[in-house]
Design a protein around this motif. Sequence first.
Motif, PDB file in Angstrom:
ATOM      1  N   UNK A   1      69.198  57.994  56.956  1.00 42.49           N
ATOM      2  CA  UNK A   1      68.850  56.949  57.918  1.00 42.49           C
ATOM      3  C   UNK A   1      70.291  56.024  58.343  1.00 42.49           C
ATOM      4  N   UNK A   2      70.109  55.264  59.372  1.00 41.21           N
ATOM      5  CA  UNK A   2      71.144  54.441  59.875  1.00 41.21           C
ATOM      6  C   UNK A   2      71.523  53.375  58.668  1.00 41.21           C
ATOM      7  N   UNK A   3      70.570  53.204  58.057  1.00 38.05           N
ATOM      8  CA  UNK A   3      70.539  51.894  57.066  1.00 38.05           C
ATOM      9  C   UNK A   3      70.850  52.413  55.493  1.00 38.05           C
ATOM     10  N   UNK A   4      70.114  53.484  55.416  1.00 41.30           N
ATOM     11  CA  UNK A   4      69.838  53.788  53.674  1.00 41.30           C
ATOM     12  C   UNK A   4      69.988  55.276  53.474  1.00 41.30           C
TER      13      UNK A   4
ATOM     14  N   UNK B   1      76.681  48.544  45.675  1.00 44.38           N
ATOM     15  CA  UNK B   1      77.283  49.092  46.878  1.00 44.38           C
ATOM     16  C   UNK B   1      77.654  48.337  48.019  1.00 44.38           C
ATOM     17  N   UNK B   2      78.661  48.671  48.534  1.00 50.23           N
ATOM     18  CA  UNK B   2      79.301  47.813  49.759  1.00 50.23           C
ATOM     19  C   UNK B   2      78.406  48.163  51.109  1.00 50.23           C
ATOM     20  N   UNK B   3      78.346  49.413  51.252  1.00 51.07           N
ATOM     21  CA  UNK B   3      77.335  49.824  52.346  1.00 51.07           C
ATOM     22  C   UNK B   3      76.516  50.864  51.751  1.00 51.07           C
ATOM     23  N   UNK B   4      75.166  50.925  52.497  1.00 49.47           N
ATOM     24  CA  UNK B   4      74.052  51.594  51.938  1.00 49.47           C
ATOM     25  C   UNK B   4      73.826  52.983  52.561  1.00 49.47           C
TER      26      UNK B   4
ATOM     27  N   UNK C   1      69.012  53.848  48.133  1.00 47.89           N
ATOM     28  CA  UNK C   1      69.967  52.842  48.098  1.00 47.89           C
ATOM     29  C   UNK C   1      69.100  51.537  48.335  1.00 47.89           C
ATOM     30  N   UNK C   2      67.614  51.691  48.754  1.00 48.62           N
ATOM     31  CA  UNK C   2      66.756  50.714  48.821  1.00 48.62           C
ATOM     32  C   UNK C   2      66.507  49.984  47.451  1.00 48.62           C
TER      33      UNK C   2
END
Length: 191
Positions: free
Chosen positions: A103-106, A133-136, A124-125
Motif C-alpha cells: 500500500x502507500x503506507x505499509x 524502519x525509517x519508512x514503512x 511493517x504495521x
Amino acid sequence: LKRVHYTKKSVKMLRQAQRQLLAASHSLTRVHATILSNQRYYASNVAAQTRHHQSFTSTCGEYKVTNKNPRSLELLGTKRKAQGYSTTDIDVSFYHRIRLHRSNKHLTAYVDIPDKTILLTATTQEYNVGRHLYGYADKSAAQNLALITAQRLKESGITSLKFDRGDTLYHGRIKLFAKTLRQEGIQLIMA
C-alpha cells in the motif's frame, strides 16, 4: 372402540403422505450410505497417507521408521497438490504461497495454503518491526520485512513456497523482497 369413517379425499391425502414419508426415508438412507462411504474413503486415504514407512540399514541391523508428521508427505513430494478447476484461472497447485501486499503506507507479507487459510504474516504495521524502519513502504522496509518473514518461515518449518506477485511487475520492492528471501535460504517458485 370408536369407528372412524374416511372420505375419498382423506384416504388420498393419507396415501400421499405415506408415499412422501417413504420417499424421504429412502433419500435419507441414500444420504446416510453416501456419508458412510465418504467416511470410509477418507479414513482409508488418511490411513494410506500416514502409513508411510521408510526402511533404514545401520551397522546394528535394519529398522523401520514411521513418520507421523502431517507435513512429511508434502516434504517428500508424494502428496498430491490441488489442481483446481479447468474453467477458472485461479491457480491452486501449491502447498504454500507467499504474497506481498503493498500500500502507500505499509507492506504486508502473507503465507497461505490453497484453501486461503493464512498461516503467518509479517507487516511493517507491527510495532517491533516498524520502530526500526525509517519508512514503512520503501525498498529498505521490503528488505527488512523479507528478513523477518524468512526467520518466521524457518521457525515454522516452511522452506519452499510459491511466490505470487499478482498483477505487479517483478521490479523494485517485489524483486528485492524475493531476492532477500532467496538469500536467506527460502526456495521460491515463481508463478
